[in-house]
Design a protein around this motif. Structure first.
Motif, PDB file in Angstrom:
ATOM      1  N   LEU A 155     -27.311   9.597 -83.442  1.00 30.75           N
ATOM      2  CA  LEU A 155     -27.154   9.102 -84.821  1.00 30.75           C
ATOM      3  C   LEU A 155     -25.808   9.509 -85.419  1.00 30.75           C
ATOM      4  O   LEU A 155     -25.223   8.782 -86.210  1.00 30.75           O
ATOM      5  N   LEU A 156     -25.306  10.683 -85.006  1.00 31.71           N
ATOM      6  CA  LEU A 156     -23.981  11.107 -85.497  1.00 31.71           C
ATOM      7  C   LEU A 156     -22.875  10.334 -84.793  1.00 31.71           C
ATOM      8  O   LEU A 156     -21.863   9.982 -85.397  1.00 31.71           O
ATOM      9  N   ALA A 157     -23.085  10.078 -83.474  1.00 36.94           N
ATOM     10  CA  ALA A 157     -22.018   9.458 -82.675  1.00 36.94           C
ATOM     11  C   ALA A 157     -21.822   7.988 -83.035  1.00 36.94           C
ATOM     12  O   ALA A 157     -20.685   7.500 -83.058  1.00 36.94           O
ATOM     13  N   ILE A 158     -22.938   7.274 -83.362  1.00 38.69           N
ATOM     14  CA  ILE A 158     -22.812   5.827 -83.597  1.00 38.69           C
ATOM     15  C   ILE A 158     -21.849   5.496 -84.753  1.00 38.69           C
ATOM     16  O   ILE A 158     -20.919   4.716 -84.574  1.00 38.69           O
ATOM     17  N   PRO A 159     -22.000   6.133 -85.937  1.00 41.88           N
ATOM     18  CA  PRO A 159     -21.015   5.819 -86.992  1.00 41.88           C
ATOM     19  C   PRO A 159     -19.597   6.182 -86.583  1.00 41.88           C
ATOM     20  O   PRO A 159     -18.649   5.457 -86.903  1.00 41.88           O
ATOM     21  N   LEU A 160     -19.464   7.310 -85.831  1.00 41.82           N
ATOM     22  CA  LEU A 160     -18.111   7.701 -85.388  1.00 41.82           C
ATOM     23  C   LEU A 160     -17.527   6.636 -84.461  1.00 41.82           C
ATOM     24  O   LEU A 160     -16.354   6.281 -84.572  1.00 41.82           O
ATOM     25  N   ILE A 161     -18.366   6.125 -83.544  1.00 46.41           N
ATOM     26  CA  ILE A 161     -17.891   5.071 -82.631  1.00 46.41           C
ATOM     27  C   ILE A 161     -17.413   3.862 -83.433  1.00 46.41           C
ATOM     28  O   ILE A 161     -16.343   3.310 -83.186  1.00 46.41           O
ATOM     29  N   PHE A 162     -18.221   3.462 -84.453  1.00 49.21           N
ATOM     30  CA  PHE A 162     -17.845   2.306 -85.276  1.00 49.21           C
ATOM     31  C   PHE A 162     -16.517   2.568 -85.979  1.00 49.21           C
ATOM     32  O   PHE A 162     -15.607   1.750 -85.946  1.00 49.21           O
ATOM     33  N   ILE A 163     -16.407   3.768 -86.597  1.00 47.31           N
ATOM     34  CA  ILE A 163     -15.180   4.075 -87.361  1.00 47.31           C
ATOM     35  C   ILE A 163     -13.962   4.047 -86.441  1.00 47.31           C
ATOM     36  O   ILE A 163     -12.968   3.383 -86.701  1.00 47.31           O
TER      37      ILE A 163
END
Ligand code: ADP
Length: 446
Positions: free
Chosen positions: A159-167
Motif C-alpha cells: 500500500l505504501l509502494a503503490i502511490p510511490l510507484i505512481f508518483i
C-alpha cells in the motif's frame, strides 16, 4: 489522454500488479513451508510417543506421565492418543474427528491432516500382535502469528509502494517527455512570418532528436516552396504589369493631343506588341496550369523522334524564318512515347530560346541514343546564363539578369521542363555566360 499520462498509468499499473503478485506468492510459499515444517514436528512427536509407549510397561502410569511432562517439550494445544484398533471393537477416539477422517486414520498406515486451525499426524504400529494408532494434533500458534505478521507487513508495504510507484512513474515520464513538450511549444510558434526558425536537436540519435530533424527537414521543404510561390506571384504580376503599363502609357500619350494617322498606326502597333506579349504569357501560363491539373489525362502515342524533330523544326521555321538551326539526326527508328502537341511546344520553346538569346546565330540540334534513352541537345553560341541564375532558371517567371534587351516572360522553360517531366524525361540546362547554352532533353526509348 496525454501520452505521458497513458505511459505513467500503464507502467504504474503493471509494476503494482507485479508487486501484488510477488506479495501473494511469498505469502503462499511461506504458509506452505510452515505447514510442512509443523507437520514434520508432529511426525517427530509421533516417534517419541511411539517409543514411550513401547517402553511404558517398564514404568508405572504416574512415573510415565512425570517423565513425559519433564522430558517432552509439548507443542501448543497438543493432544496425543494411542488407540487399539485391532481387537474387532469400534475404536473410541478421545478427540472429535469427522467420520471421513476417522476412516482414513484407521485405514492408512500414516496420515497427515488438518481440521480448521488444528494440524494432525497419525501412525499405526504393531506390538505383540496388536495394532495401535497414534494420533498427535496441535495448533501452530507461532506459525499462524508469523504468517499474520508477514501478511500485514506485506499489505502495508504494497500500500505504501503503490502511490510511490505512481508518483515516480509520473515524474520520470514527464521528465523524459519534457523535451518533446518544449519542441511542441516551439513548433506551435513557427508560422508563415518566421518559417526560417528551426527546432533545436540536442541528441540526433534519440527518438525526439529524430522527430525534430524530420520536422526541420519538412520546414526546409516548406520554406523553399513558400518562397518559390512568393517569387512566382511577384514575378507573374511583374510580367503582366510591364506590357499593360506599356499599353496604357502608349494610349495615354497618343490621346493627349490629336495625332496624324501614321502616329495612330504606330501607337496601335506598339499596343498590339504589348497585347501579343501578354497573350503569349497568358497562353503559356494557362497551358502550364492545365498540365498541372490534368497530368494523368495526357494521351501518348508512339513516334519516331527523329521524324518528329524534323517536323517540329519546320513548324518553327514559320515562326522564325531567320533561324539557323542545323539538325544532326543520324539515327532513325528511335521510338518514343509522347504527346505530340505538348512535346512540340516544349521543343519549340527551346529552339526559340537558343535562337533568341544568340540573335539568330547558328544552333546545333543533335540526336543521340544512349542505352535506353535518347538525348536531344540544342546548342547555341548566345549570351549564356550567369552561374547565379542557372539553378533557378526553370522556376516560372524567372529570367536571368542579362536578358533586359530580350523580350520574354520567363515561363517557357518552366513549361518545357514540366512537359518533359510528364514524358518521364529530363531537361538539363548547362551554360557559360557569353559563350553559349546547351539544353539537353533526355527521353526514355520504347
Ligand atoms: P523567356 O521568355 O524569358 O525566354 P524562358 O522560361 O524560356 O523565358 O527562359 C527563362 C530564362 O532562362 C530566360 O529569361 C533566360 O534568362 C534564360 N535562358 C533560357 N534559355 C537560354 C538560352 N538559350 N540562352 C541564354 N539564356 C537562356
Amino acid at each position: 489522454m496525454k501520452i505521458s499520462t497513458r505511459i505513467s498509468l500503464l507502467f504504474s499499473l503493471l509494476t503494482s500488479s507485479i508487486l501484488i503478485l510477488f506479495g501473494i506468492t511469498i505469502y503462499v510459499f511461506e504458509s506452505q513451508h510452515q505447514f510442512i515444517d509443523f507437520q514434520d514436528r508432529l511426525k517427530k512427536r509421533i516417534e517419541i510417543t511411539e517409543n514411550f509407549f513401547l517402553e511404558k510397561e517398564s514404568f508405572s502410569t504416574s512415573e510415565y506421565e512425570k517423565i513425559r511432562s519433564q522430558f517432552l517439550q509439548t507443542l501448543p494445544k497438543e493432544t496425543e492418543e494411542v488407540i487399539l484398533i485391532s481387537n474387532g471393537t469400534i475404536p473410541t477416539f478421545n478427540q472429535t474427528y469427522s467420520d471421513e477422517l476417522k476412516e482414513k486414520l484407521i485405514s492408512k498406515n500414516a496420515h497427515s491432516f488438518n481440521q480448521g486451525e488444528i494440524q494432525g499426524e497419525s501412525k499405526q504400529f504393531n506390538i505383540r500382535g496388536e495394532t495401535f494408532l497414534i494420533i498427535v494434533t496441535a495448533i501452530d500458534d507461532i506459525g499462524t502469528q508469523n504468517l499474520l505478521f508477514l501478511r500485514n507487513r506485506t499489505i502495508i508495504l504494497i500500500l505504501l509502494a503503490i502511490p510511490l510507484i505512481f508518483i515516480f512513474s509520473f515524474l520520470i515520464t514527464r521528465r523524459s517527455l519534457f523535451p518533446l513538450s518544449k519542441k511542441i511549444e516551439h513548433a506551435n510558434n513557427i508560422g508563415a512570418s518566421n518559417l526560417d526558425q528551426r527546432l533545436k536537436v540536442l541528441n540526433p540519435n534519440d527518438e525526439i532528436g529524430k522527430l525534430a530533424t524530420a520536422f526541420n527537414k519538412l520546414l526546409d521543404r516548406l520554406e523553399i516552396s513558400f518562397s518559390a510561390q512568393k517569387s512566382f506571384i511577384s514575378n507573374a504580376s511583374h510580367e503582366m504589369r510591364n506590357p499593360l503599363t506599356a499599353i496604357i502609357g502608349e494610349a495615354e500619350v497618343t490621346l493627349s493631343k490629336t495625332r496624324t494617322p501614321e502616329e495612330y498606326k504606330a501607337t496601335l502597333i506598339a499596343i498590339l506588341e504589348g497585347a501579343d506579349s501578354l497573350n503569349s504569357t497568358m497562353t503559356n501560363l494557362l497551358q502550364l496550369s492545365k498540365i498541372n491539373a490534368n497530368e494523368e489525362g495526357v494521351l501518348f502515342e508512339l513516334v519516331d523522334i527523329g521524324e518528329f524533330i524534323i517536323i517540329t523544326k519546320k513548324s518553327y521555321d514559320y515562326l522564325n524564318p531567320l533561324n539557323k538551326i542545323n539538325l544532326n539526326i543520324p539515327n532513325r527508328n528511335l521510338i518514343v512515347k509522347i504527346n505530340k502537341n505538348l512535346l512540340k511546344t516544349a521543343i519549340i520553346n527551346l529552339f526559340d530560346n537558343a535562337c533568341k538569346y544568340s540573335n539568330n546565330k547558328e544552333v546545333d540540334v543533335n540526336l543521340e541514343q544512349f542505352n535506353k534513352e535518347v538525348n536531344i541537345s540544342i546548342i547555341d553560341k548566345g549570351i549564356g546564363i550567369p552561374e547565379n541564375d542557372l539553378q533557378k532558371i526553370k522556376a516560372p517567371f524567372y529570367r536571368a539578369n542579362n536578358t533586359f534587351e530580350y523580350t520574354g516572360s520567363g515561363i517557357g522553360l518552366a513549361l518545357s521542363s514540366k512537359i518533359i517531366g510528364i514524358h518521364q524525361g529530363d531537361l538539363i540546362i548547362t551554360s557559360q555566360e557569353n559563350i553559349g547554352t546547351q539544353a539537353l532533353v533526355i527521353l526514355p526509348l520504347i
